[in-house]
Write a protein that holds these residues in place. Structure first.
Motif, PDB file in Angstrom:
ATOM      1  N   ALA A 110       0.827  -1.194   0.000  1.00  0.00           N
ATOM      2  CA  ALA A 110       0.000   0.000   0.000  1.00  0.00           C
ATOM      3  C   ALA A 110       0.870   1.256   0.000  1.00  0.00           C
ATOM      4  CB  ALA A 110      -0.929  -0.013   1.209  1.00  0.00           C
ATOM      5  N   ARG A 111       1.957   1.254   0.735  1.00  0.00           N
ATOM      6  CA  ARG A 111       2.838   2.425   0.769  1.00  0.00           C
ATOM      7  C   ARG A 111       3.572   2.609  -0.553  1.00  0.00           C
ATOM      8  NH1 ARG A 111       3.807   0.406   5.938  1.00  0.00           N
ATOM      9  NH2 ARG A 111       5.735  -0.551   5.262  1.00  0.00           N
ATOM     10  N   ALA A 112       3.826   1.524  -1.287  1.00  0.00           N
ATOM     11  CA  ALA A 112       4.595   1.601  -2.529  1.00  0.00           C
ATOM     12  C   ALA A 112       3.720   1.854  -3.754  1.00  0.00           C
ATOM     13  CB  ALA A 112       5.383   0.308  -2.731  1.00  0.00           C
ATOM     14  N   ALA A 113       2.408   1.896  -3.600  1.00  0.00           N
ATOM     15  CA  ALA A 113       1.515   1.987  -4.753  1.00  0.00           C
ATOM     16  C   ALA A 113       1.618   3.310  -5.496  1.00  0.00           C
ATOM     17  CB  ALA A 113       0.072   1.757  -4.312  1.00  0.00           C
ATOM     18  N   THR A 114       1.938   4.378  -4.797  1.00  0.00           N
ATOM     19  CA  THR A 114       2.069   5.675  -5.461  1.00  0.00           C
ATOM     20  C   THR A 114       3.428   6.264  -5.110  1.00  0.00           C
ATOM     21  OG1 THR A 114       1.067   6.846  -3.614  1.00  0.00           O
ATOM     22  CG2 THR A 114      -0.412   6.109  -5.377  1.00  0.00           C
ATOM     23  N   GLY A 115       3.814   7.277  -5.824  1.00  0.00           N
ATOM     24  CA  GLY A 115       5.074   7.930  -5.506  1.00  0.00           C
ATOM     25  C   GLY A 115       5.754   8.457  -6.747  1.00  0.00           C
TER      26      GLY A 115
ATOM     27  N   PHE B  44       0.252  -8.617 -32.868  1.00  0.00           N
ATOM     28  CA  PHE B  44      -0.131  -8.764 -31.460  1.00  0.00           C
ATOM     29  C   PHE B  44      -1.159  -7.698 -31.052  1.00  0.00           C
ATOM     30  CE2 PHE B  44       4.410 -10.035 -31.895  1.00  0.00           C
ATOM     31  CZ  PHE B  44       4.213 -11.406 -31.817  1.00  0.00           C
ATOM     32  N   ALA B  45      -2.012  -7.312 -31.982  1.00  0.00           N
ATOM     33  CA  ALA B  45      -2.963  -6.215 -31.755  1.00  0.00           C
ATOM     34  C   ALA B  45      -3.842  -6.419 -30.519  1.00  0.00           C
ATOM     35  CB  ALA B  45      -3.831  -6.006 -32.995  1.00  0.00           C
ATOM     36  N   SER B  46      -4.209  -7.640 -30.232  1.00  0.00           N
ATOM     37  CA  SER B  46      -5.093  -7.876 -29.078  1.00  0.00           C
ATOM     38  C   SER B  46      -4.410  -7.568 -27.741  1.00  0.00           C
ATOM     39  CB  SER B  46      -5.621  -9.314 -29.091  1.00  0.00           C
ATOM     40  OG  SER B  46      -4.565 -10.236 -28.930  1.00  0.00           O
ATOM     41  N   TRP B  47      -3.089  -7.435 -27.728  1.00  0.00           N
ATOM     42  CA  TRP B  47      -2.352  -7.129 -26.493  1.00  0.00           C
ATOM     43  C   TRP B  47      -2.194  -5.635 -26.268  1.00  0.00           C
ATOM     44  CZ3 TRP B  47       2.585 -10.526 -27.528  1.00  0.00           C
ATOM     45  CH2 TRP B  47       2.208 -11.869 -27.656  1.00  0.00           C
ATOM     46  N   HIS B  48      -2.354  -4.837 -27.295  1.00  0.00           N
ATOM     47  CA  HIS B  48      -1.995  -3.422 -27.229  1.00  0.00           C
ATOM     48  C   HIS B  48      -2.705  -2.672 -26.117  1.00  0.00           C
ATOM     49  CE1 HIS B  48      -0.646  -3.520 -31.729  1.00  0.00           C
ATOM     50  NE2 HIS B  48       0.020  -4.364 -30.970  1.00  0.00           N
ATOM     51  N   GLY B  49      -3.994  -2.887 -25.976  1.00  0.00           N
ATOM     52  CA  GLY B  49      -4.747  -2.174 -24.945  1.00  0.00           C
ATOM     53  C   GLY B  49      -4.212  -2.419 -23.547  1.00  0.00           C
ATOM     54  N   ALA B  50      -3.852  -3.664 -23.270  1.00  0.00           N
ATOM     55  CA  ALA B  50      -3.322  -3.978 -21.935  1.00  0.00           C
ATOM     56  C   ALA B  50      -2.043  -3.189 -21.662  1.00  0.00           C
ATOM     57  CB  ALA B  50      -3.063  -5.475 -21.806  1.00  0.00           C
ATOM     58  N   PHE B  51      -1.173  -3.107 -22.663  1.00  0.00           N
ATOM     59  CA  PHE B  51       0.056  -2.354 -22.444  1.00  0.00           C
ATOM     60  C   PHE B  51      -0.228  -0.873 -22.230  1.00  0.00           C
ATOM     61  CE2 PHE B  51       3.230   0.590 -23.951  1.00  0.00           C
ATOM     62  CZ  PHE B  51       4.187   0.364 -22.969  1.00  0.00           C
ATOM     63  N   TRP B  52      -0.990  -0.253 -23.129  1.00  0.00           N
ATOM     64  CA  TRP B  52      -1.211   1.191 -23.035  1.00  0.00           C
ATOM     65  C   TRP B  52      -1.971   1.557 -21.780  1.00  0.00           C
ATOM     66  CZ3 TRP B  52       2.239   3.558 -25.559  1.00  0.00           C
ATOM     67  CH2 TRP B  52       2.728   3.024 -26.757  1.00  0.00           C
ATOM     68  N   ASP B  53      -2.907   0.716 -21.353  1.00  0.00           N
ATOM     69  CA  ASP B  53      -3.598   0.963 -20.087  1.00  0.00           C
ATOM     70  C   ASP B  53      -2.617   0.899 -18.921  1.00  0.00           C
ATOM     71  OD1 ASP B  53      -5.979   1.234 -21.468  1.00  0.00           O
ATOM     72  OD2 ASP B  53      -6.780  -0.729 -20.866  1.00  0.00           O
ATOM     73  N   ASN B  54      -1.718  -0.083 -18.944  1.00  0.00           N
ATOM     74  CA  ASN B  54      -0.721  -0.195 -17.884  1.00  0.00           C
ATOM     75  C   ASN B  54       0.225   0.998 -17.863  1.00  0.00           C
ATOM     76  OD1 ASN B  54      -0.277  -2.902 -16.152  1.00  0.00           O
ATOM     77  ND2 ASN B  54      -1.523  -3.299 -17.962  1.00  0.00           N
ATOM     78  N   LEU B  55       0.641   1.448 -19.024  1.00  0.00           N
ATOM     79  CA  LEU B  55       1.507   2.620 -19.073  1.00  0.00           C
ATOM     80  C   LEU B  55       0.786   3.833 -18.479  1.00  0.00           C
ATOM     81  CD1 LEU B  55       4.136   4.016 -19.820  1.00  0.00           C
ATOM     82  CD2 LEU B  55       3.199   4.365 -22.125  1.00  0.00           C
ATOM     83  N   GLY B  56      -0.471   4.013 -18.822  1.00  0.00           N
ATOM     84  CA  GLY B  56      -1.238   5.124 -18.261  1.00  0.00           C
ATOM     85  C   GLY B  56      -1.330   5.068 -16.754  1.00  0.00           C
ATOM     86  N   ILE B  57      -1.563   3.871 -16.236  1.00  0.00           N
ATOM     87  CA  ILE B  57      -1.669   3.701 -14.784  1.00  0.00           C
ATOM     88  C   ILE B  57      -0.334   3.967 -14.095  1.00  0.00           C
ATOM     89  CG2 ILE B  57      -2.005   1.956 -12.970  1.00  0.00           C
ATOM     90  CD1 ILE B  57      -4.621   3.015 -14.095  1.00  0.00           C
ATOM     91  N   THR B  58       0.752   3.441 -14.646  1.00  0.00           N
ATOM     92  CA  THR B  58       2.045   3.664 -13.986  1.00  0.00           C
ATOM     93  C   THR B  58       2.466   5.126 -14.089  1.00  0.00           C
ATOM     94  OG1 THR B  58       4.201   2.670 -13.519  1.00  0.00           O
ATOM     95  CG2 THR B  58       3.713   3.084 -15.816  1.00  0.00           C
ATOM     96  N   ALA B  59       2.102   5.809 -15.185  1.00  0.00           N
ATOM     97  CA  ALA B  59       2.384   7.242 -15.286  1.00  0.00           C
ATOM     98  C   ALA B  59       1.613   8.005 -14.213  1.00  0.00           C
ATOM     99  CB  ALA B  59       2.033   7.754 -16.676  1.00  0.00           C
ATOM    100  N   GLU B  60       0.359   7.617 -14.000  1.00  0.00           N
ATOM    101  CA  GLU B  60      -0.480   8.291 -13.010  1.00  0.00           C
ATOM    102  C   GLU B  60      -0.053   7.965 -11.581  1.00  0.00           C
ATOM    103  OE1 GLU B  60      -5.157   8.174 -11.610  1.00  0.00           O
ATOM    104  OE2 GLU B  60      -4.660   7.625 -13.660  1.00  0.00           O
ATOM    105  N   LEU B  61       0.105   6.692 -11.280  1.00  0.00           N
ATOM    106  CA  LEU B  61       0.406   6.282  -9.902  1.00  0.00           C
ATOM    107  C   LEU B  61       1.863   6.492  -9.501  1.00  0.00           C
ATOM    108  CD1 LEU B  61      -1.549   2.918  -9.578  1.00  0.00           C
ATOM    109  CD2 LEU B  61      -2.197   5.164  -8.684  1.00  0.00           C
ATOM    110  N   HIS B  62       2.766   6.239 -10.422  1.00  0.00           N
ATOM    111  CA  HIS B  62       4.195   6.257 -10.076  1.00  0.00           C
ATOM    112  C   HIS B  62       4.908   7.524 -10.523  1.00  0.00           C
ATOM    113  CE1 HIS B  62       3.780   1.626 -10.240  1.00  0.00           C
ATOM    114  NE2 HIS B  62       3.387   2.093  -9.079  1.00  0.00           N
ATOM    115  N   ASN B  63       4.195   8.384 -11.235  1.00  0.00           N
ATOM    116  CA  ASN B  63       4.771   9.652 -11.686  1.00  0.00           C
ATOM    117  C   ASN B  63       6.102   9.433 -12.412  1.00  0.00           C
ATOM    118  OD1 ASN B  63       4.665  12.465 -11.987  1.00  0.00           O
ATOM    119  ND2 ASN B  63       5.961  12.753 -10.203  1.00  0.00           N
ATOM    120  N   ILE B  64       6.116   8.423 -13.295  1.00  0.00           N
ATOM    121  CA  ILE B  64       7.356   8.118 -14.013  1.00  0.00           C
ATOM    122  C   ILE B  64       7.725   9.238 -14.968  1.00  0.00           C
ATOM    123  CG2 ILE B  64       7.115   5.607 -13.791  1.00  0.00           C
ATOM    124  CD1 ILE B  64       6.156   5.601 -16.749  1.00  0.00           C
TER     125      ILE B  64
END
Length: 158
Positions: free
Chosen positions: A17-22, A70-90
């Motif tokens: 929980a402490r590592a989820a954002t930052g 690998f078109a069916s995988w693309h959404g999973a990657f881009w969604d993950n990138l969006g989440i890590t940009a938001e949560l981890h402020n990469i």
């Protein structure tokens, strides 16, 4: 005894929980090939990112995120990138492909990876396409791209 086991079970959740954002440095995108897991970690550590990055592992790494095969995988990657940009402020994405990649052979064809020169050109094209898509989707992020050799050395692609 039951209280002790319950208390121990709660510990990892508290840490997570402490590592989820930052503020973290990057997201590493690399391939599932087990021959390259240590090299990828070593590359990140050598670039002062140990413990400072999230990771997305998919067949072909960045190739899996952008190639039409690998078109069916693309959404999973881009969604993950969006989440890590938001949560981890990469601040950046580190995208590594590698030599002798089975996913690259499937997506690009045998001729595209037959020689080192052909393989380099093919991977570079994919990495440039990946970088362009990151730029469109997450314009505040910089992108570092490279091709990892069998010995773990990374040749950067610009």
């Amino acid at each position: 005894m039951a209280f002790g086991v319950g208390a121990l079970a709660a510990l990892p959740m508290g840490r997570a929980a402490r590592a989820a954002t930052g503020d973290y440095e990057a997201m590493l995108v690399n391939c599932i090939d087990p021959r390259f897991t240590e090299g990828s970690s070593g590359y990140m550590a050598a670039n002062n990112m140990r413990g400072r990055y999230s990771q997305f592992v998919i067949a072909g790494g960045p190739l899996g995120a952008v190639h039409e095969r690998f078109a069916s995988w693309h959404g999973a990657f881009w969604d993950n990138l969006g989440i890590t940009a938001e949560l981890h402020n990469i601040k950046r994405v580190v995208a590594l492909t590698h030599r002798d990649c089975g996913a690259a052979r499937l997506a690009l064809g045998a001729a595209a990876v037959e020689t080192r020169a052909a393989e380099t050109a093919s991977h570079a094209e994919v990495l440039r396409a990946f970088s362009a898509q990151v730029g469109r989707r997450q314009p505040r992020l910089s992108v570092v791209t490279g091709i990892m050799d069998l010995d773990g050395r990374v040749d950067l692609v610009t």
